[in-house]
Design a protein around this motif. Structure first.
Motif, PDB file in Angstrom:
ATOM      1  N   ALA A  42      17.845  25.603  39.598  1.00  0.00           N
ATOM      2  CA  ALA A  42      18.782  25.790  40.200  1.00  0.00           C
ATOM      3  C   ALA A  42      20.421  25.928  39.190  1.00  0.00           C
ATOM      4  CB  ALA A  42      19.452  24.611  40.969  1.00  0.00           C
ATOM      5  N   LYS A  43      20.125  25.124  37.802  1.00  0.00           N
ATOM      6  CA  LYS A  43      21.389  25.171  37.295  1.00  0.00           C
ATOM      7  C   LYS A  43      21.154  27.051  36.740  1.00  0.00           C
ATOM      8  CE  LYS A  43      22.183  22.407  34.074  1.00  0.00           C
ATOM      9  NZ  LYS A  43      22.659  21.985  32.591  1.00  0.00           N
ATOM     10  N   VAL A  44      21.027  27.056  36.768  1.00  0.00           N
ATOM     11  CA  VAL A  44      20.263  28.693  36.039  1.00  0.00           C
ATOM     12  C   VAL A  44      20.612  30.354  37.494  1.00  0.00           C
ATOM     13  CG1 VAL A  44      18.846  30.847  35.015  1.00  0.00           C
ATOM     14  CG2 VAL A  44      18.612  28.072  34.659  1.00  0.00           C
ATOM     15  N   GLY A  45      20.663  29.649  38.338  1.00  0.00           N
ATOM     16  CA  GLY A  45      20.045  30.629  39.296  1.00  0.00           C
ATOM     17  C   GLY A  45      22.141  30.197  39.928  1.00  0.00           C
ATOM     18  N   ALA A  46      22.308  29.412  39.421  1.00  0.00           N
ATOM     19  CA  ALA A  46      23.820  29.459  39.834  1.00  0.00           C
ATOM     20  C   ALA A  46      25.250  29.919  39.010  1.00  0.00           C
ATOM     21  CB  ALA A  46      24.658  27.386  39.833  1.00  0.00           C
ATOM     22  N   VAL A  47      24.285  29.905  37.762  1.00  0.00           N
ATOM     23  CA  VAL A  47      24.848  30.555  36.311  1.00  0.00           C
ATOM     24  C   VAL A  47      24.937  32.101  37.671  1.00  0.00           C
ATOM     25  CG1 VAL A  47      25.553  31.194  34.763  1.00  0.00           C
ATOM     26  CG2 VAL A  47      24.588  28.931  34.723  1.00  0.00           C
ATOM     27  N   GLY A  48      23.899  32.511  37.152  1.00  0.00           N
ATOM     28  CA  GLY A  48      23.364  34.325  37.921  1.00  0.00           C
ATOM     29  C   GLY A  48      24.288  34.506  38.596  1.00  0.00           C
ATOM     30  N   GLY A  49      24.494  33.435  39.978  1.00  0.00           N
ATOM     31  CA  GLY A  49      25.206  34.485  40.770  1.00  0.00           C
ATOM     32  C   GLY A  49      26.461  34.108  40.957  1.00  0.00           C
ATOM     33  N   ILE A  50      27.210  32.747  40.004  1.00  0.00           N
ATOM     34  CA  ILE A  50      28.441  33.050  39.655  1.00  0.00           C
ATOM     35  C   ILE A  50      28.705  34.271  39.114  1.00  0.00           C
ATOM     36  CG2 ILE A  50      30.479  32.419  38.605  1.00  0.00           C
ATOM     37  CD1 ILE A  50      29.444  29.139  39.630  1.00  0.00           C
ATOM     38  N   ALA A  51      27.747  34.696  38.137  1.00  0.00           N
ATOM     39  CA  ALA A  51      28.392  35.778  37.339  1.00  0.00           C
ATOM     40  C   ALA A  51      28.077  37.478  37.768  1.00  0.00           C
ATOM     41  CB  ALA A  51      26.761  36.347  35.926  1.00  0.00           C
ATOM     42  N   LEU A  52      27.266  37.431  39.187  1.00  0.00           N
ATOM     43  CA  LEU A  52      26.941  38.818  39.852  1.00  0.00           C
ATOM     44  C   LEU A  52      28.360  38.879  40.298  1.00  0.00           C
ATOM     45  CD1 LEU A  52      23.429  38.898  40.587  1.00  0.00           C
ATOM     46  CD2 LEU A  52      24.965  40.205  38.981  1.00  0.00           C
ATOM     47  N   GLY A  53      28.817  37.212  41.021  1.00  0.00           N
ATOM     48  CA  GLY A  53      30.008  37.836  42.050  1.00  0.00           C
ATOM     49  C   GLY A  53      31.618  37.739  41.019  1.00  0.00           C
ATOM     50  N   TYR A  54      31.223  37.318  39.885  1.00  0.00           N
ATOM     51  CA  TYR A  54      32.835  37.608  39.951  1.00  0.00           C
ATOM     52  C   TYR A  54      32.837  38.991  38.558  1.00  0.00           C
ATOM     53  CZ  TYR A  54      35.687  37.540  35.186  1.00  0.00           C
ATOM     54  OH  TYR A  54      36.543  38.213  33.852  1.00  0.00           O
ATOM     55  N   PHE A  55      31.415  40.050  38.573  1.00  0.00           N
ATOM     56  CA  PHE A  55      31.124  41.589  38.307  1.00  0.00           C
ATOM     57  C   PHE A  55      31.814  42.022  39.168  1.00  0.00           C
ATOM     58  CE2 PHE A  55      27.688  39.766  35.029  1.00  0.00           C
ATOM     59  CZ  PHE A  55      28.329  39.344  34.054  1.00  0.00           C
ATOM     60  N   LEU A  56      31.231  41.421  40.016  1.00  0.00           N
ATOM     61  CA  LEU A  56      31.747  42.132  41.662  1.00  0.00           C
ATOM     62  C   LEU A  56      33.641  42.680  41.451  1.00  0.00           C
ATOM     63  CD1 LEU A  56      31.215  43.813  44.164  1.00  0.00           C
ATOM     64  CD2 LEU A  56      30.397  42.099  45.062  1.00  0.00           C
ATOM     65  N   VAL A  57      34.337  41.375  41.934  1.00  0.00           N
ATOM     66  CA  VAL A  57      35.045  41.042  42.234  1.00  0.00           C
ATOM     67  C   VAL A  57      35.938  42.544  40.552  1.00  0.00           C
ATOM     68  CG1 VAL A  57      37.097  39.930  41.612  1.00  0.00           C
ATOM     69  CG2 VAL A  57      35.402  39.068  43.133  1.00  0.00           C
ATOM     70  N   MET A  58      35.809  42.130  39.591  1.00  0.00           N
ATOM     71  CA  MET A  58      35.983  42.287  38.594  1.00  0.00           C
ATOM     72  C   MET A  58      35.963  43.848  38.726  1.00  0.00           C
ATOM     73  SD  MET A  58      37.607  40.128  37.179  1.00  0.00           S
ATOM     74  CE  MET A  58      39.119  41.283  35.902  1.00  0.00           C
ATOM     75  N   SER A  59      34.839  44.248  39.065  1.00  0.00           N
ATOM     76  CA  SER A  59      34.892  46.093  39.146  1.00  0.00           C
ATOM     77  C   SER A  59      36.106  46.912  39.505  1.00  0.00           C
ATOM     78  CB  SER A  59      33.513  46.196  39.302  1.00  0.00           C
ATOM     79  OG  SER A  59      32.659  45.800  38.047  1.00  0.00           O
ATOM     80  N   LEU A  60      35.601  46.165  40.926  1.00  0.00           N
ATOM     81  CA  LEU A  60      36.770  46.565  42.003  1.00  0.00           C
ATOM     82  C   LEU A  60      38.474  46.254  41.727  1.00  0.00           C
ATOM     83  CD1 LEU A  60      35.267  44.827  44.903  1.00  0.00           C
ATOM     84  CD2 LEU A  60      34.768  46.928  44.596  1.00  0.00           C
ATOM     85  N   VAL A  61      38.600  45.326  40.832  1.00  0.00           N
ATOM     86  CA  VAL A  61      40.005  44.724  40.353  1.00  0.00           C
ATOM     87  C   VAL A  61      40.108  46.380  39.461  1.00  0.00           C
ATOM     88  CG1 VAL A  61      41.267  43.898  39.052  1.00  0.00           C
ATOM     89  CG2 VAL A  61      40.003  42.533  41.023  1.00  0.00           C
ATOM     90  N   ALA A  62      39.550  46.477  38.261  1.00  0.00           N
ATOM     91  CA  ALA A  62      39.696  47.804  37.246  1.00  0.00           C
ATOM     92  C   ALA A  62      39.460  49.023  38.871  1.00  0.00           C
ATOM     93  CB  ALA A  62      38.094  47.625  36.172  1.00  0.00           C
ATOM     94  N   LEU A  63      38.599  49.270  39.294  1.00  0.00           N
ATOM     95  CA  LEU A  63      38.736  50.565  40.221  1.00  0.00           C
ATOM     96  C   LEU A  63      40.458  50.542  40.252  1.00  0.00           C
ATOM     97  CD1 LEU A  63      35.572  50.943  41.115  1.00  0.00           C
ATOM     98  CD2 LEU A  63      36.549  52.534  40.173  1.00  0.00           C
ATOM     99  N   GLY A  64      40.611  49.432  41.352  1.00  0.00           N
ATOM    100  CA  GLY A  64      42.222  49.156  42.059  1.00  0.00           C
ATOM    101  C   GLY A  64      43.094  49.823  40.748  1.00  0.00           C
ATOM    102  N   ILE A  65      43.055  49.300  40.121  1.00  0.00           N
ATOM    103  CA  ILE A  65      44.624  49.349  38.916  1.00  0.00           C
ATOM    104  C   ILE A  65      44.375  51.304  38.359  1.00  0.00           C
ATOM    105  CG2 ILE A  65      45.231  49.130  35.821  1.00  0.00           C
ATOM    106  CD1 ILE A  65      44.532  46.115  36.950  1.00  0.00           C
ATOM    107  N   GLY A  66      42.788  51.508  37.493  1.00  0.00           N
ATOM    108  CA  GLY A  66      43.028  52.550  37.365  1.00  0.00           C
ATOM    109  C   GLY A  66      43.381  53.533  38.284  1.00  0.00           C
ATOM    110  N   LEU A  67      43.155  52.874  39.814  1.00  0.00           N
ATOM    111  CA  LEU A  67      43.667  54.235  41.319  1.00  0.00           C
ATOM    112  C   LEU A  67      45.060  54.235  40.953  1.00  0.00           C
ATOM    113  CD1 LEU A  67      42.563  55.942  43.476  1.00  0.00           C
ATOM    114  CD2 LEU A  67      42.973  53.062  44.871  1.00  0.00           C
ATOM    115  N   VAL A  68      45.879  52.976  41.062  1.00  0.00           N
ATOM    116  CA  VAL A  68      47.205  53.688  41.225  1.00  0.00           C
ATOM    117  C   VAL A  68      47.923  54.231  40.025  1.00  0.00           C
ATOM    118  CG1 VAL A  68      48.989  52.074  40.474  1.00  0.00           C
ATOM    119  CG2 VAL A  68      47.244  51.014  42.155  1.00  0.00           C
ATOM    120  N   VAL A  69      47.298  53.501  38.551  1.00  0.00           N
ATOM    121  CA  VAL A  69      47.624  54.784  37.423  1.00  0.00           C
ATOM    122  C   VAL A  69      47.064  55.974  37.363  1.00  0.00           C
ATOM    123  CG1 VAL A  69      47.154  54.938  34.767  1.00  0.00           C
ATOM    124  CG2 VAL A  69      47.842  52.471  36.022  1.00  0.00           C
TER     125      VAL A  69
END
Length: 463
Positions: free
Chosen positions: A83-110
């Protein structure tokens, strides 16, 4: 007893070797400067030197699959609960999605503020160059998911597919975990293979000056100064946006979550940034990032899952690039997009980038392929940025690498799979990284029993 002797041997072993590798990276800097000079003075010769850079990057890529496999198998095999490995993977994918959206947003503004493409001319040659970038290897999302499953257990290693290797390694790690003590001999064998692979990688790194010279000379010779002058606004805007994203967004996250200064972390990863800068490829530093994150104090499961997955799903620099480049192309075509048109296109490119993970030149190929599928008329303008794409790929690769390094520390902190005392010791220079073996001397003894490994690492951090 083996754990108690580790603090005396591990720091001392790399101390003498680090001086030798120090000269290696001075040679890389000199090679980069010489490559730029050759590319500007003799551009035709610079282009002919491209195989030197390609050969070096291929040598590094050769090591990626076995390193990922060994790292993940050893990490998961030494963890009691799956379960520890599954938790790491889930947190990682969630973080990746959020940061991708943040990066898109910053690029959009600039991108909307700069409007860099206004006034450029589209010729037939430019149109043809744009359509030539549509990569047939980029897969739609469903096919991309299916492509993660290798044809055979061995083909994951022979086809250089990172996510396929990740899948096989996860299955192997969980299987060894279920075998309990019966799987310990296999784990020891995998560990010896890992040490061999890292030693080979250390040998390959001595070719870095030659590879850096060839790569930089080819890029400079093929694009030249004219391309830089013509599209300087887009390039500078992209560089500044990446800088702001890394030091403001990632820097703030690292300080708030892990209590670390991002400049200190980047100083520790300085040689990897230099390697990426000289080869224009973040993949060239993937094996070293795995080794250095483990040395820093992040657990093997977190490193083994976060880093390889991040190289396909956490592409912050690529997100910013595609945002600004698509707005640039739309302005250059005389058809600027309203915000209501920009957002669906960028969300589509967010998915398309996952389908092109691992494709050579993925940034430009993904942009062209995404525009072809979502708004075909804009593909004609992609040819405008072909000439400077390699220069922009430098910032793209550096930002992707920085994002994955920070992500590994953050996820290790959130899952409490990081030795904070060791982190402070390593970043302060008290526990040097062994550039020759890319491994700590005590790891072979401590990897067998999880309890011993944890106790040994704590003692090592206190030294």
């Amino acid at each position: 007893m083996a754990a108690s002797t580790t603090p005396n041997t591990a720091p001392a072993a790399p101390a003498g070797k680090r001086d030798r590798t120090h000269y290696l990276y001075i040679a890389v800097i000199a090679a980069v400067a010489l490559g730029i000079a050759v590319g500007l003075i003799w551009p035709d010769l610079g282009v002919e030197l491209k195989p030197l850079g390609t050969g070096f990057v291929n040598l590094i890529k050769m090591m990626i699959s076995p390193i990922i496999f060994c790292t993940i198998v050893l990490g998961i095999g030494s963890v009691r609960k799956a379960a520890k490995v599954g938790a790491v993977g889930g947190i990682a994918l969630g973080y990746f999605l959020v940061m991708s959206l943040v990066a898109l947003g910053i690029g959009l503004v600039v991108g909307n503020i700069l409007e860099p493409g206004t006034g450029l001319q589209i010729t037939e040659a430019v149109k043809n160059a744009g359509h030539g970038q549509v990569d047939s290897e980029a897969l739609p999302p469903v096919d991309f998911v299916l492509s993660i499953i290798p044809k055979t257990l061995v083909s994951a290693f022979t086809e250089q597919q990172v996510l396929q290797t990740l899948l096989v390694a996860l299955l192997s790690g969980f299987a060894l975990q279920a075998m309990g003590s019966a799987g310990q001999p296999i784990l020891r064998g995998v560990e010896h293979i890992q040490r061999l692979v890292f030693r080979i990688l250390g040998m390959v790194m001595w070719a870095a000056p030659i590879g850096s010279f060839g790569a930089i000379a080819a890029v400079t010779g093929s694009a030249g100064i004219d391309a830089l002058k013509q599209l300087a606004i887009l390039m500078l805007g992209f560089y500044v946006t990446c800088f702001l994203f890394v030091f403001l967004v990632l820097g703030a996250l690292l300080r708030i979550v892990a209590g670390l200064n991002i400049l200190t972390l980047f100083k520790y990863l300085g040689r990897e940034f230099l390697l990426i800068l000289s080869t224009s490829s973040s993949e060239s530093a993937l094996p070293r990032l795995i080794a250095k994150m483990e040395h820093l104090g992040v657990s093997k499961p977190v490193v083994g899952i976060t880093v390889p997955t991040g190289y396909s799903f956490n592409l912050d620099g690529t997100m910013i690039y595609m945002t600004m480049a698509s707005l640039f192309v739309a302005d250059a075509m005389g058809t600027p997009m309203a915000v209501s048109e920009q957002i669906p296109l960028l969300l589509f490119l967010l998915l398309a980038s996952k389908g092109a993970a691992g494709v050579t030149g993925a940034g430009l190929a993904t942009l062209a392929g995404g525009l072809q599928s979502h708004k075909p008329a804009l593909v004609d303008g992609v040819g405008l940025i072909v000439g400077i794409d390699r220069f922009m790929s430098e910032a793209r690769a550096l930002t992707n690498f920085a994002g994955n390094a920070v992500a590994t520390v953050l996820i290790g902190t959130w899952t409490k799979e990081i030795d904070k005392e060791r982190v402070q010791l390593v970043l302060a220079g008290g526990l040097p990284f062994d550039e020759q073996t890319l491994l700590d001397e005590g790891d072979a003894v401590l990897a067998e029993v999880p309890e011993q490994r944890e106790d040994g690492e704590k003692e090592l951090a206190k030294a």
